[in-house]
Design an enzyme around this catalytic site. Structure first.
Site, mmCIF file in Angstrom:
data_model
loop_
_atom_site.group_PDB
_atom_site.id
_atom_site.type_symbol
_atom_site.label_atom_id
_atom_site.label_comp_id
_atom_site.label_asym_id
_atom_site.label_seq_id
_atom_site.Cartn_x
_atom_site.Cartn_y
_atom_site.Cartn_z
ATOM 1 C CD1 TRP A 160 8.266 0.664 -11.733
ATOM 2 C CD2 TRP A 160 9.482 -0.141 -9.157
ATOM 3 N NE1 TRP A 160 8.965 1.716 -10.748
ATOM 4 C CE2 TRP A 160 9.232 1.859 -9.580
ATOM 5 C CE3 TRP A 160 10.173 -0.616 -8.212
ATOM 6 C CZ2 TRP A 160 10.633 2.276 -8.339
ATOM 7 C CZ3 TRP A 160 10.876 -0.188 -7.392
ATOM 8 C CH2 TRP A 160 10.894 1.774 -7.462
ATOM 9 C CD GLN A 193 2.671 4.945 5.719
ATOM 10 O OE1 GLN A 193 2.239 4.349 6.091
ATOM 11 N NE2 GLN A 193 2.673 6.625 5.069
ATOM 12 C CD1 TRP A 240 -0.017 -2.068 3.194
ATOM 13 C CD2 TRP A 240 0.644 -0.021 3.254
ATOM 14 N NE1 TRP A 240 0.360 -1.756 3.773
ATOM 15 C CE2 TRP A 240 0.575 -0.702 4.338
ATOM 16 C CE3 TRP A 240 1.222 1.474 3.653
ATOM 17 C CZ2 TRP A 240 1.691 -0.233 5.613
ATOM 18 C CZ3 TRP A 240 2.184 1.813 5.055
ATOM 19 C CH2 TRP A 240 2.428 1.101 5.233
ATOM 20 C CG ASN A 241 4.959 1.348 -0.054
ATOM 21 O OD1 ASN A 241 4.703 0.687 -0.143
ATOM 22 N ND2 ASN A 241 6.348 1.167 0.757
ATOM 23 C CD GLU A 284 10.422 -2.170 6.412
ATOM 24 O OE1 GLU A 284 9.610 -3.478 6.324
ATOM 25 O OE2 GLU A 284 10.959 -1.584 5.464
ATOM 26 C CE LYS A 304 -3.476 -9.287 -2.215
ATOM 27 N NZ LYS A 304 -4.425 -8.402 -1.470
ATOM 28 C CD GLU A 359 12.737 -5.727 -5.599
ATOM 29 O OE1 GLU A 359 12.969 -5.003 -3.966
ATOM 30 O OE2 GLU A 359 12.917 -5.794 -6.237
ATOM 31 N N GLY A 372 6.556 -6.424 -0.740
ATOM 32 C CA GLY A 372 5.508 -6.647 0.152
ATOM 33 C C GLY A 372 6.413 -7.183 1.671
ATOM 34 C CB SER A 373 6.058 -7.956 5.410
ATOM 35 O OG SER A 373 5.079 -8.544 5.510
ATOM 36 C CB CYS A 424 11.066 -0.842 0.908
ATOM 37 S SG CYS A 424 11.052 -0.397 -1.192
HETATM 38 P P1 NAD Z 1 2.109 -6.830 3.245
HETATM 39 O O1 NAD Z 1 3.282 -8.445 2.895
HETATM 40 O O2 NAD Z 1 1.556 -7.035 4.690
HETATM 41 O O3 NAD Z 1 1.374 -7.099 2.498
HETATM 42 C C1 NAD Z 1 1.831 -7.238 0.745
HETATM 43 C C2 NAD Z 1 0.537 -7.733 -0.089
HETATM 44 O O4 NAD Z 1 0.385 -9.102 -0.028
HETATM 45 C C3 NAD Z 1 -0.960 -7.286 0.111
HETATM 46 O O5 NAD Z 1 -1.354 -6.736 -1.366
HETATM 47 C C4 NAD Z 1 -1.792 -7.921 1.300
HETATM 48 O O6 NAD Z 1 -2.960 -8.530 0.677
HETATM 49 C C5 NAD Z 1 -0.690 -9.503 0.028
HETATM 50 N N1 NAD Z 1 -0.373 -10.227 1.373
HETATM 51 C C6 NAD Z 1 -0.358 -10.534 2.618
HETATM 52 N N2 NAD Z 1 -0.099 -12.133 2.606
HETATM 53 C C7 NAD Z 1 -0.335 -12.824 1.769
HETATM 54 C C8 NAD Z 1 0.601 -14.137 1.685
HETATM 55 N N3 NAD Z 1 0.237 -15.186 2.841
HETATM 56 N N4 NAD Z 1 0.081 -14.518 0.415
HETATM 57 C C9 NAD Z 1 0.210 -13.565 -0.690
HETATM 58 N N5 NAD Z 1 -0.314 -12.206 -0.210
HETATM 59 C C10 NAD Z 1 -0.772 -12.028 0.755
HETATM 60 O O7 NAD Z 1 3.562 -5.890 3.159
HETATM 61 P P2 NAD Z 1 2.462 -3.937 2.991
HETATM 62 O O8 NAD Z 1 2.080 -4.123 4.637
HETATM 63 O O9 NAD Z 1 1.578 -3.758 2.190
HETATM 64 O O10 NAD Z 1 3.903 -2.781 3.127
HETATM 65 C C11 NAD Z 1 4.478 -2.931 3.278
HETATM 66 C C12 NAD Z 1 5.803 -3.810 3.450
HETATM 67 O O11 NAD Z 1 6.568 -3.701 2.106
HETATM 68 C C13 NAD Z 1 7.094 -2.892 4.184
HETATM 69 O O12 NAD Z 1 7.908 -4.207 4.514
HETATM 70 C C14 NAD Z 1 7.982 -2.760 3.170
HETATM 71 O O13 NAD Z 1 9.540 -2.484 3.660
HETATM 72 C C15 NAD Z 1 7.750 -3.106 1.626
HETATM 73 N N6 NAD Z 1 7.856 -2.752 0.427
HETATM 74 C C16 NAD Z 1 8.976 -3.359 -0.090
HETATM 75 C C17 NAD Z 1 8.940 -2.288 -1.408
HETATM 76 C C18 NAD Z 1 10.566 -3.384 -2.263
HETATM 77 O O14 NAD Z 1 10.972 -2.225 -2.919
HETATM 78 N N7 NAD Z 1 11.131 -3.673 -1.419
HETATM 79 C C19 NAD Z 1 8.568 -1.853 -2.140
HETATM 80 C C20 NAD Z 1 7.850 -1.836 -1.335
HETATM 81 C C21 NAD Z 1 7.036 -1.681 -0.078
#
Ligand code: NAD
Length: 493
Positions: A167, A289, A158-159, A389, A182, A257, A235-236, A291
């Site tokens: 990308w 917010q 979401w950030n 983080e 998604k 990522e 994501g995380s 990464c």
């Molecule tokens: P998150 O991991 O909670 O969720 C990311 C996405 O994954 C969402 O769409 C979520 O619905 C989905 N998801 C959740 N559980 C899942 C599962 N078990 N299987 C498949 N999909 C699932 O992350 P967030 O809170 O939305 O975003 C913040 C994180 O994203 C931070 O850790 C940040 O560092 C990271 N991030 C990384 C980059 C990068 O390029 N390295 C860029 C942006 C954000």
């Protein structure tokens, strides 16, 4: 129930049409600055994922065989569609995500540049297919093809909703993959608007699909689906690890990522005014917010107290508030859960007696997830605030005495996404950049990202790279064709 008119809200986009989620469920999405409801969004489930993957699988063969030139035409149409709606898209993203409007405008510019860049790369692919490979044996001839890796699941956070999406969508389509996107359940509105633009860009039905819903339902179903060949996830780190384990069952290709805890290294010879700008941008842009947030600031001891005094003056003056107000420099956090998490870290820092330089107290708004820009100094290296983080506007500061020590502290992290180096000594900048265990180093530079350079990092920050030719390769399989050439007739002796 199907309709071709894009409602953008409350429906999914599957096989070139807008449709209701099989569950009939919808979920409310909120404005983080006001906590007011913004829209009702469809809650997809495994059966919707199955329908979207089936549509993508049915479209894969023809799309994969289309020319790079044809795919580039669609990518450019998407870029034009985004360009025509840039102001509305920026407003929508700010309403849903909370970042200042000026930051949303930067994001939209990045989205346009990314679609245009991958249109160029798609066109270049045509000339590169079936290139001869030089072999050391005249009895054989070989050629190289790059083929799409097949149906791709694209999962984003979401950030930076539209940016992380672009990308993935742009290189995947350029490579000839069909996709299921998604978005985050917190910020699906920008992607729904993007889907309405993609709907008008001339893609065959089924090439692009979008399923909104939770990670637990839609995300897991996508990663587990046997017809998905590639998962590209942002994501995380914790969820990334789960995704990689689940993808291992079918040996799906994965690109991840993930999180970061990046360092800014500031040497005594740095340009102080420039450093102030870069340090603040590195942690307070998008309310931290990111990464790539440079949330650990390492300052050479001889200038530390002077710089911290300047930093405090600057940070105390940051205008936090309504993200639609042009004077606002920092908006709210994007959601309540993240707000609570960041507050917990701040409370932990205060309770642990960390030296507070700025912020630390609630921002004082009656509504919205606003956090004051916060700085802690002399943060011990084993503190959770230094190691983990936080993903919010919280800067941790410490000092160093030598270049080697600065590098060692910066590298002392399970993450390795980016770093910033602040020095006017070019040779030092080169030495330090080479020694840092990260995917991208900015030297005396704000966090600019070009589609031509790679995005991703080392250690627990990433698997693979996005952007540049590497972003395209992440959606390709390599195929060589080796042909035994008929033996040439030997002339008689
Ligand atoms: P998150 O991991 O909670 O969720 C990311 C996405 O994954 C969402 O769409 C979520 O619905 C989905 N998801 C959740 N559980 C899942 C599962 N078990 N299987 C498949 N999909 C699932 O992350 P967030 O809170 O939305 O975003 C913040 C994180 O994203 C931070 O850790 C940040 O560092 C990271 N991030 C990384 C980059 C990068 O390029 N390295 C860029 C942006 C954000």
């Amino acid at each position: 129930m199907m309709s071709t008119t894009p409602p953008r809200q409350g429906q999914l986009y599957i096989a070139g049409r807008w449709c209701n989620a099989r569950s009939g469920r919808v979920e409310t999405v909120f404005n983080p600055a006001t906590e007011a409801p913004l829209a009702e969004v469809a809650v997809g489930a495994a059966e919707d994922v199955d329908a979207a993957v089936s549509a993508a699988a049915a479209a894969q063969s023809a799309w994969g065989r289309s020319s790079g030139h044809e795919r580039a035409t669609c990518l450019r149409a998407i870029a034009r569609g985004v360009e025509q709606q840039q102001e509305q898209l920026a407003q929508l993203q700010t309403a849903n995500n909370g970042k200042p409007l000026s930051e949303s405008q930067i994001d939209i510019g990045d989205v346009i540049a990314t679609f245009n860049y991958y249109a160029e790369l798609a066109e270049q692919l045509d000339a590169r297919q079936d290139q001869p490979v030089t072999l050391p044996d005249a009895g054989f001839a070989a050629t190289l093809r790059c083929e799409p890796c097949g149906v791709a699941a694209l999962i984003v956070p979401w950030n930076f909703p539209m940016v992380t999406t672009a990308w993935k969508v742009a290189p995947a389509l350029a490579a000839g993959c069909t996709v299921i996107l998604k978005p985050s359940e917190i910020t699906p509105l920008p992607e729904l608007a993007l889907a309405a633009i993609i709907d008008q860009a001339g893609l065959p039905a089924g090439v692009f699909n979008l399923v909104t819903g939770s990670g637990a339902e839609v995300g897991t179903a996508l990663v587990a689906h046997p017809a998905v060949r590639k998962v590209s996830f942002t994501g995380s780190t914790a969820v990334g690890q789960t995704v990689m384990k689940a993808a291992a069952d079918d040996l799906k290709r994965v690109s991840l990522e993930l999180g970061g805890k990046s360092a800014a290294l500031m040497f005594a010879d740095a340009d102080l005014e420039l450093a102030l700008e870069i340090v603040c941008g590195g942690i307070f842009f998008n309310a931290g917010q990111m990464c790539s947030a440079t949330s650990r600031l390492l300052i050479e001891r001889s200038i530390a107290e002077d710089f911290m005094a300047r930093l405090k003056r600057r940070v105390d003056a940051i205008k936090v508030g309504d993200p639609l107000d042009p004077a606002t420099q920092m908006g709210p956090l994007s959601n309540r859960q993240q707000y609570r998490k960041v507050q917990q870290y701040i409370q932990q820092g205060l309770a642990g007696g960390l030296r507070l330089i700025s912020g630390g107290e609630p921002q004082g708004m009656s509504k919205g997830y606003f956090v004051a820009p916060t700085i802690f100094a002399d943060v011990p290296f084993d503190s959770p605030l230094w190691r983990e983080e936080i993903f919010g506007p919280v800067l941790c500061v410490n000092t160093f005495d030598s270049e080697q020590e600065a590098i060692a502290i910066a590298n002392q992290s399970e993450y390795g996404l980016v770093a910033t180096v602040l020095t006017t000594d070019q040779e030092r900048a080169s030495r330090v950049s080479a020694a840092l265990e990260v995917g991208l180093v900015w030297v005396n530079s704000p966090q600019v990202i070009f589609p031509q350079t790679s995005w991703g990092g080392m250690k627990k920050s990433s698997i693979g790279r996005e952007l540049g030719p590497w972003g395209l390769q992440a959606f390709q399989e390599i195929k060589h064709v080796v042909v035994a050439t008929p033996k040439t007739q030997q002339p008689p002796e």
